[in-house]
Design an enzyme around this catalytic site. Structure first.
Site, PDB file in Angstrom:
ATOM      1  N   VAL A  58     -65.881  32.463  36.664  1.00 36.51           N
ATOM      2  CA  VAL A  58     -66.907  32.990  37.434  1.00 36.51           C
ATOM      3  C   VAL A  58     -67.527  32.058  38.640  1.00 36.51           C
ATOM      4  CG1 VAL A  58     -67.569  34.593  35.820  1.00 36.51           C
ATOM      5  CG2 VAL A  58     -68.725  32.429  35.662  1.00 36.51           C
ATOM      6  N   ASN A  84     -72.461  37.912  30.874  1.00 33.43           N
ATOM      7  CA  ASN A  84     -72.333  37.497  29.519  1.00 33.43           C
ATOM      8  C   ASN A  84     -71.675  36.084  29.316  1.00 33.43           C
ATOM      9  OD1 ASN A  84     -73.064  37.462  26.449  1.00 33.43           O
ATOM     10  ND2 ASN A  84     -70.880  37.470  26.583  1.00 33.43           N
ATOM     11  N   SER A 136     -81.755  33.443  27.138  1.00 40.26           N
ATOM     12  CA  SER A 136     -82.041  32.808  25.706  1.00 40.26           C
ATOM     13  C   SER A 136     -83.407  32.598  25.575  1.00 40.26           C
ATOM     14  CB  SER A 136     -81.150  31.511  25.706  1.00 40.26           C
ATOM     15  OG  SER A 136     -81.389  30.661  24.474  1.00 40.26           O
ATOM     16  N   TYR A 149     -78.934  23.735  29.701  1.00 42.65           N
ATOM     17  CA  TYR A 149     -78.886  25.323  29.285  1.00 42.65           C
ATOM     18  C   TYR A 149     -80.076  26.105  29.398  1.00 42.65           C
ATOM     19  CZ  TYR A 149     -77.739  29.289  26.066  1.00 42.65           C
ATOM     20  OH  TYR A 149     -77.362  30.223  25.545  1.00 42.65           O
ATOM     21  N   ALA A 150     -81.317  25.318  28.925  1.00 35.63           N
ATOM     22  CA  ALA A 150     -82.601  25.743  29.078  1.00 35.63           C
ATOM     23  C   ALA A 150     -82.817  25.983  30.524  1.00 35.63           C
ATOM     24  CB  ALA A 150     -83.685  24.936  28.720  1.00 35.63           C
ATOM     25  N   ALA A 151     -82.463  25.292  31.642  1.00 35.49           N
ATOM     26  CA  ALA A 151     -82.856  25.426  33.000  1.00 35.49           C
ATOM     27  C   ALA A 151     -81.942  26.710  33.503  1.00 35.49           C
ATOM     28  CB  ALA A 151     -82.122  24.218  33.743  1.00 35.49           C
ATOM     29  N   LYS A 153     -80.806  29.119  31.824  1.00 38.64           N
ATOM     30  CA  LYS A 153     -81.425  30.481  31.185  1.00 38.64           C
ATOM     31  C   LYS A 153     -82.861  30.973  31.711  1.00 38.64           C
ATOM     32  CE  LYS A 153     -77.859  31.204  28.918  1.00 38.64           C
ATOM     33  NZ  LYS A 153     -77.046  32.411  29.263  1.00 38.64           N
ATOM     34  N   ILE A 182     -77.731  33.073  16.758  1.00 34.88           N
ATOM     35  CA  ILE A 182     -76.991  33.956  16.421  1.00 34.88           C
ATOM     36  C   ILE A 182     -75.762  33.415  15.602  1.00 34.88           C
ATOM     37  CG2 ILE A 182     -75.566  35.837  17.259  1.00 34.88           C
ATOM     38  CD1 ILE A 182     -78.728  36.377  17.716  1.00 34.88           C
TER      39      ILE A 182
END
Length: 241
Positions: A58, A84, A136, A149-151, A153, A182
């Site tokens: 992607v 996803n 998230s 990752y937080a940035a 999401k 999860i």
């Protein structure tokens, strides 16, 4: 069936939450396009759902464009896009490498942009579409060791709400799901004491399952959510309250 005859692209659709969603959507009558970086896994999952497996990175716009062209050639339309695909490359701020930052941004954020921008013209032409983005809870809460990752999401939430404003008038609903902890093959490898600590932070006192997330994706993909646009639904057992 809730998705009878609908054409659905699921990126990162070959494993974990993506595979569970592929199986669920197919059981609800959808034509599922399993798009994944891993060609063998994409084709294997596609064979389970009588769908179409596509190898795609992607982060590469040319590959995304080719995927969309192939789906249109095969099915004639795209009704639902589930963004996803995603990765984690965790590190604290002071130790995070440029590569860790760039790779997570490229897949989790730019990849969502690539896929959505490539698919949307076909949805606009049809006057209908459902776009579902995987965010998230850390996109709103942050998390130790996950600057990158937080940035991404948080960016997914911002893109979701922006696109909902732009595309709602075109008949396209854009929403996001924000999973919490999860249980996946990755978390199953964690020490039991770590898993127990995670459970204790959740008011329901358990980790979520891929089906918990897939069920929410199904709701947003179906006509049951026809008047929901720009929402970010936390599926976290109460972790974020």
């Amino acid at each position: 069936m809730k998705l009878e005859g609908k054409v659905v692209i699921i990126t990162g659709g070959a494993g974990g939450i993506g595979k569970e969603t592929s199986l669920l959507f197919a059981s609800e009558g959808a034509h599922v396009v399993v798009a994944d970086y891993n060609k063998e896994l994409a084709e294997a999952t596609a064979s389970e759902v009588d769908g179409f497996g596509v190898e795609v990175d992607v982060t590469k716009r040319a590959q995304v464009n080719r995927m969309v062209e192939d789906v249109i050639a095969r099915y004639g339309r795209i009704d639902i896009l589930l963004n996803n695909a995603g990765i984690t490359m965790d590190s604290t701020l002071v130790k995070m490498s440029q590569e860790q930052w760039d790779n997570v941004i490229a897949i989790n954020q730019t990849g969502v942009f690539h896929c959505t921008q490539a698919v949307v013209p076909h949805m606009i032409e049809a006057g209908f579409g459902r776009i579902i983005n995987t965010s998230s809870i850390v996109g709103r809460m942050g998390n130790f060791g996950q600057t990158n990752y937080a940035a991404t999401k948080a960016a997914v939430i911002a893109m979701t709400q922006t696109w909902a404003k732009e595309l709602g008038r075109k008949g396209i609903n854009v929403n996001a799901v924000a999973p919490g902890f999860i249980m996946t093959p990755m978390t199953e490898k964690m020490p039991e004491q770590v898993l127990q600590g995670m459970k204790e932070k959740v008011s329901l006192q358990r980790l979520g399952t891929p089906r918990d997330i897939a069920n929410t994706f199904l709701f947003l993909a179906s006509n049951d959510s026809s008047y929901i646009n720009g929402a970010v639904i936390p599926v976290d057992g109460g972790l974020s309250i």
